[in-house]
Design a protein around this motif. Structure first.
Motif, short mmCIF file in Angstrom:
data_model
loop_
_atom_site.label_atom_id
_atom_site.label_comp_id
_atom_site.label_asym_id
_atom_site.label_seq_id
_atom_site.Cartn_x
_atom_site.Cartn_y
_atom_site.Cartn_z
N ALA A 125 -23.37 19.90 14.15
CA ALA A 125 -22.96 20.60 15.38
C ALA A 125 -22.25 19.57 16.24
N TYR A 126 -20.93 19.64 16.24
CA TYR A 126 -20.12 18.54 16.77
C TYR A 126 -19.33 19.01 17.99
N SER A 127 -19.80 18.60 19.17
CA SER A 127 -19.13 19.04 20.41
C SER A 127 -17.91 18.19 20.71
N SER A 181 -22.83 13.63 19.72
CA SER A 181 -22.52 14.18 18.39
C SER A 181 -21.41 13.39 17.70
N THR A 183 -17.33 22.87 15.61
CA THR A 183 -17.25 22.77 17.07
C THR A 183 -17.15 24.17 17.65
N VAL A 184 -18.01 24.45 18.61
CA VAL A 184 -17.95 25.76 19.26
C VAL A 184 -17.03 25.65 20.47
N THR A 220 -28.11 18.58 15.07
CA THR A 220 -27.61 18.43 16.43
C THR A 220 -27.95 17.00 16.87
N MET A 246 -39.01 18.41 22.65
CA MET A 246 -38.57 19.22 21.50
C MET A 246 -39.23 18.73 20.21
N ARG A 285 -30.67 21.33 33.99
CA ARG A 285 -30.83 20.11 33.19
C ARG A 285 -30.16 18.92 33.88
#
Ligand SMILES: Nc1ncnc2c1ncn2[C@@H]1O[C@H](COP(=O)(O)OP(=O)(O)OP(=O)(O)O)[C@@H](O)[C@H]1O
Length: 447
Positions: free
Chosen positions: A44-46, A51, A76-77, A143, A168, A216
């Protein structure tokens, strides 16, 4: 990093030396060595620092020392929330190309909510990543959550429920289908940045990381610079032990009649023993269709009720607990039960407890209360004749029924685990699935 782990990977042209690895590489190598080949990993690469560090470390380790059967892909989203986001997603593909890694751009389409945009974006992100993983046949998602993310999560959870400390888990199962691992959970953000700078690798800064509109970010800014971190590994170990006790309690002391009435043997229940309490909280969430177990106050009410003899009934978290001597019965309570009309080919979630699909050609109504006028039961399985009458009646009155059950397919869901199963609660989730006669959750593809 254990020396034998490094040895495991050596044998190529330049064996990796444990002492030569920095924190991000060491964590990345530890993760790679846990994989069971064949394994395709979707990163999952932003395009952000964390990442980029994850992608660079995994790809360069595998370039230095290929591992047969292990391959990488990246996605990438593009949330489409600010101008230039499409270009940023394109740019993220550059580093992938340098390593010959296939890069997917996943675009979040459709209407965006005006409020709660971060939560909605996160939902969409995981949905798109999980779908991409299924489409390309990936076995795992990774992630790049880091140690500071872990600390922020820990602080945010403490704000909501002081008992729910710990952050987490190291992996989470998404949509019952794909496990997402977090190999950098013990790696500091600065160490990842230093690693990238040393290797002349660039990354993009996400401006929303500084936006104090988001909880956050506020929590991050309020945290003092860290000298020492909480013992997250120890906390994770405690969580896992408690969860395993809960799973054992469910296996030994609980029967789920026809998937909708829990009968718990309280003869060996001890309110001071956290496994039994956690087991009851998960049964309550399951039968009440709750996406989270009870918060501190209701958990305490439940504990008090289970630990005494005087009260026989408690309504809590959308269920009724009814005690008969050493037996505790749990059923959905009779309030707030929905009435829905399901269009042909539509699937809806009814009462957060059942996924119902209309495979017929006409709309079908679904409501609660088998035996009411024109309402035919949707669920199979008989309740035992010796259940207490009040429990039996409540179970029947709260189960779904329909005008035309023949065209409907019904699958019970475990609301708190339908979307995400944290790895430490995997045994609890599976035990509930077994009790309910449901499909078990897939295992993680690591050693
Ligand atoms: N646009 C994106 N495309 C692909 N992966 C992403 C994207 N944004 C974030 N990620 C992945 O998710 C990880 C966590 O990102 P971030 O901390 O921004 O998410 P979060 O929403 O705060 O975390 P969580 O998902 O735990 O709620 C990143 O390290 C990265 O691996």
């Amino acid at each position: 990093m254990r020396a034998d782990m490094v040895g495991h990977l050596s044998g190529g042209s330049a064996p990796l030396e444990a002492s030569s690895l920095n924190a991000p590489e060491s964590a990345a190598l530890e993760f790679l060595l846990k994989l069971k080949p064949p394994c395709r990993v979707l990163i999952a690469y932003s395009g952000g620092g964390d990442s980029t560090g994850l992608l660079f470390s995994l790809a360069s380790l595998l370039r230095r020392q290929p591992m047969p059967g292990i391959s990488l892909a990246a996605a990438t989203v593009d949330h489409g929330l600010r101008s230039g986001s499409a270009e940023e997603a394109e740019n993220a593909g550059l580093l992938c190309r340098q390593f010959g890694i296939t890069h997917h751009i996943l675009t979040w389409r459709g209407d965006k909510p005006k409020t709660g945009i971060q939560a909605a974006a996160r939902e969409a992100r995981y949905r798109l990543l999980a779908q991409c993983a299924r489409d390309i046949g990936a076995d795992l998602l990774v992630t790049a959550h880091n140690l500071e993310d872990q600390l922020e999560t820990h602080e945010m959870r403490k704000l909501r429920n002081p008992d729910a400390a710990g952050g987490m888990s190291e992996a989470v199962l998404i949509d019952r289908s794909i496990w997402a691992c977090r190999p950098f959970l013990a790696v500091r953000r600065d160490d990842i940045r230093d690693y990238l700078v040393t290797n002349h690798v660039q990354w993009a800064e996400d401006p929303s990381n500084d936006n104090v509109m988001f909880e956050r970010v506020r929590v991050r800014k309020s945290l003092a610079p860290q000298g020492a971190y909480p013992d997250f590994a120890g906390l994770a170990g405690d969580r896992k032990r408690r969860a395993d006790l809960a799973a054992a309690f469910l296996a030994a002391h609980v029967i789920l009649h026809a998937g909708r009435v829990a009968e718990v043997d309280l003869s060996s229940f001890d309110v001071r023993e956290p496994g039994g309490v956690l087991a009851l909280l998960h049964l309550i969430a399951f039968l009440g269709g709750r996406t989270h177990t009870a918060g501190r106050e209701n958990a305490e009410r439940m504990r008090r009720f289970a630990g005494q003899r005087e009260e026989t009934r408690l309504s809590i978290e959308r269920v009724v607990l009814e005690r008969r001597k050493q037996r505790l019965y749990i059923t959905r309570e009779r309030r707030s039960l929905p009435e829905l009309v399901i269009a042909p080919s539509d699937t809806v979630v009814w009462d957060s407890r059942f996924r119902v699909r209309n495979g017929g050609g006409s709309p079908v109504s679904v409501w609660a209360g088998a035996g009411t006028q024109g309402c035919l039961p949707l669920l199979g399985g008989d309740l035992p004749a010796d259940l207490p009458g009040s429990v039996r009646q409540r179970a029947l009155q709260t189960e779904p029924c329909a005008s035309d059950p023949a065209s409907l397919q019904v699958v019970p869901i475990i609301a708190q685990f339908d979307r995400f199963v944290p790895s430490d609660l995997y045994e609890v989730a599976n035990r509930l699935a077994i009790l309910g006669g449901l499909a078990q959750f897939p295992e993680i593809a690591t050693r």
